[in-house]
Design a protein around this motif. Sequence first.
Motif, PDB file in Angstrom:
ATOM      1  N   TRP A  52       0.687  -1.129   0.117  1.00 39.24           N
ATOM      2  CA  TRP A  52      -0.082   0.128  -0.055  1.00 39.24           C
ATOM      3  C   TRP A  52       0.838   1.097   0.028  1.00 39.24           C
ATOM      4  CZ3 TRP A  52      -4.513   0.733  -1.614  1.00 39.24           C
ATOM      5  CH2 TRP A  52      -5.555  -0.204  -1.517  1.00 39.24           C
ATOM      6  N   GLU A  53       2.010   1.252   0.588  1.00 35.08           N
ATOM      7  CA  GLU A  53       2.861   2.214   0.717  1.00 35.08           C
ATOM      8  C   GLU A  53       3.426   2.643  -0.469  1.00 35.08           C
ATOM      9  OE1 GLU A  53       7.273   3.670   2.546  1.00 35.08           O
ATOM     10  OE2 GLU A  53       6.388   1.793   3.091  1.00 35.08           O
ATOM     11  N   GLY A  54       3.828   1.625  -1.435  1.00 36.86           N
ATOM     12  CA  GLY A  54       4.208   1.701  -2.797  1.00 36.86           C
ATOM     13  C   GLY A  54       3.087   2.233  -3.760  1.00 36.86           C
ATOM     14  N   LEU A  55       2.051   1.723  -3.584  1.00 41.04           N
ATOM     15  CA  LEU A  55       0.602   2.056  -4.334  1.00 41.04           C
ATOM     16  C   LEU A  55       0.360   3.525  -4.239  1.00 41.04           C
ATOM     17  CD1 LEU A  55      -1.462  -0.823  -4.062  1.00 41.04           C
ATOM     18  CD2 LEU A  55      -0.649   0.104  -6.167  1.00 41.04           C
ATOM     19  N   ILE A  56       0.335   3.924  -2.892  1.00 37.97           N
ATOM     20  CA  ILE A  56       0.063   5.579  -2.661  1.00 37.97           C
ATOM     21  C   ILE A  56       0.827   6.354  -3.200  1.00 37.97           C
ATOM     22  CG2 ILE A  56      -0.539   6.949  -0.678  1.00 37.97           C
ATOM     23  CD1 ILE A  56      -1.715   4.794   0.775  1.00 37.97           C
ATOM     24  N   ALA A  57       2.267   6.097  -2.962  1.00 35.18           N
ATOM     25  CA  ALA A  57       3.253   6.956  -3.595  1.00 35.18           C
ATOM     26  C   ALA A  57       3.213   6.988  -5.307  1.00 35.18           C
ATOM     27  CB  ALA A  57       4.741   6.377  -3.071  1.00 35.18           C
ATOM     28  N   ALA A  58       2.890   5.952  -5.579  1.00 36.68           N
ATOM     29  CA  ALA A  58       2.946   5.736  -7.369  1.00 36.68           C
ATOM     30  C   ALA A  58       1.652   6.054  -7.793  1.00 36.68           C
ATOM     31  CB  ALA A  58       3.413   4.227  -7.464  1.00 36.68           C
ATOM     32  N   GLY A  59       0.468   6.433  -6.880  1.00 35.65           N
ATOM     33  CA  GLY A  59      -0.711   6.426  -7.442  1.00 35.65           C
ATOM     34  C   GLY A  59      -0.859   7.494  -8.576  1.00 35.65           C
ATOM     35  N   PRO A  60      -0.484   8.686  -8.338  1.00 34.50           N
ATOM     36  CA  PRO A  60      -0.342   9.894  -9.434  1.00 34.50           C
ATOM     37  C   PRO A  60       0.323   9.233 -10.681  1.00 34.50           C
ATOM     38  CG  PRO A  60       0.149  10.914  -7.040  1.00 34.50           C
ATOM     39  CD  PRO A  60       0.175   9.363  -6.954  1.00 34.50           C
ATOM     40  N   LEU A  61       1.454   8.579 -10.405  1.00 31.94           N
ATOM     41  CA  LEU A  61       2.227   8.127 -11.616  1.00 31.94           C
ATOM     42  C   LEU A  61       1.487   7.308 -12.458  1.00 31.94           C
ATOM     43  CD1 LEU A  61       5.571   7.465  -9.876  1.00 31.94           C
ATOM     44  CD2 LEU A  61       4.724   9.563 -11.235  1.00 31.94           C
ATOM     45  N   PHE A  62       0.542   6.262 -11.969  1.00 34.85           N
ATOM     46  CA  PHE A  62      -0.468   5.476 -12.745  1.00 34.85           C
ATOM     47  C   PHE A  62      -1.342   6.083 -13.325  1.00 34.85           C
ATOM     48  CE2 PHE A  62       1.232   1.990  -9.327  1.00 34.85           C
ATOM     49  CZ  PHE A  62       2.103   1.262 -10.396  1.00 34.85           C
TER      50      PHE A  62
END
Length: 424
Positions: A39-49
Motif C-alpha cells: 500500500w505504501e508503494g501504491l499510494i506513492a505511485a498512484g499519481p504516476l499510474f
Amino acid sequence: MWRMIFVLSGGMFLDGYILGIVGPVAGSLTADLGLSTVWEGLIAAGPLFGIFFGSPIGGWAADKFGRKPLFLMDMALFVIASGMQFFVDSPGLLFVVRLLMGVAIGMEYSVGWPLMSEFAPANLRGRLMGVTLVAWYTGFMVAYALGYWLVNATSLGWRTILGTSTLLAVVLFLARFGLPESPRWLWNQGRADEAKAVAHKYMQHAAEMSDVEHEDTRKGTLGMLFSSQYWRATLFVSMFWFCAVAPYFAIATFADTVLQQYGLSGGLAGGVGLSAVALAAVILTVLLIDKAGRRVLTVPPQWVCAALLAVIGLWGGAPPVIVLALFLAFSFFNAMYNTLTGVYPGEVFPTEVRCVGTGFAAAVSRIGAGTGTFLLPWSMANLGPAVSMLIAAGIALVGAALSQWLAPETKGKSLTETAAGLSH
C-alpha cells in the motif's frame, strides 16, 4: 507568454509537489492507516499510474477538440481530487484520490508542453519549455521541505499536509481563463482566419507566423504514431522518457529509505539535497539548451548516470560519504537529460498528433516511474540495495544507447523542421 509560462509551470510544480509531499508524511500515514509495503508503494505511485491513463486520453482529446478546453478541464479535475485528500479514511480511497490527481496531471502533460511549443519562438523554445522542468523539481523540493517542516514543527495531520496542493490548484485554474487556442491547431482544423488572427496577436516574429501556414490540415490518429513515418519519434520519446524517470522517481521518492540502507542519515538533508542538486542541473540545462543544443545535454549524461549507478551497486563496501557523493552526482546528471523530456515531445511530433504523441510517451514514461516507485520498497527489502541499484543502472544504459542512436538535434529549427527530423 509570461502568463502561459506561469500556468504551465504551475501545473508542473503541482506534479512535483504531490510526489514530493508523500515522503515526509509516509511514517504517520503508514502508522495511521496501517499500511503494508504494498500500500505504501501504491499510494506513492498512484499519481504516476493516473498519468498513465490521463495522458493518452487527454492527448487524443486535445488533438480532436483543441488545446484550450483541455487546459481548463484538467486543472478543474485536479482541484476536485486534491480537495478530496482532506477527507480520506482508508488506503484504498487515498490511492483512488491520488490516481485521479495523476489523471489530471497526465492531461496536463499531453496538452501543456505542446501548447507551449506551438507558441514559443524557435530561438527560445528549448529554454521556455525547460523552465517547466525547473518548476517540477522546485515543486518536489518545496513539498519535501515543507512536508518535513510541517510534520516536525506543527500538529497538522497528514491529510492536511497532503491537501496543501489544493490552494495552488485553485489559483492556476482561475488563471487559465481567457488563454488563446493554439494557432497551429486552428490551422490544422482548417480554421485559417482564426489561426492567423491568434498568430498575429501573440507571436512576435514573422517567421513563426509564416511557419503556422505550413501546417498540414490532415486529421491525426493514434495509429499514426506507429506508422513508418513516425515510429522512430514515438520509440525515441517514449523510451528515452521511460529510462530517464524510472530510476529517479524511485530513488528520490524514497530518499530516506535508500540513504539509510547505505548507512547515511536521510531526513531533510538527504531528500532535499538530492532535489536541490537536481534543480541546479535543470537550471544549468535551461540556460544552455538553446546555445549548446539538445544532443550534448541528452546523450553523454545518460552514459554517466549508468556508470554512477553501476558503481553504487557493485562497490558494496564504499564509505558512506562516497555513496552520498555518487547519489548526488547521479541526481545532477539525471536531471540534465530529464529536462529534455519536457522539450523533445513538443518538437518531434507534428501538430496533428503532437498532443496524443506527447500523451502516449508520458503514459509509457509513467509505467517506468510508477513501477519503479511501487517496486523500490519491495526490491530494497527483498533483493537488497546492490541489486536494486544495478537494475536502475541497466535502465539508464538502455536509455543512453537509444538516445545515442535516435536523439535529434532540434536547436533553432522551426516546428515544421523539427517534426520532420525523425520522419522517414
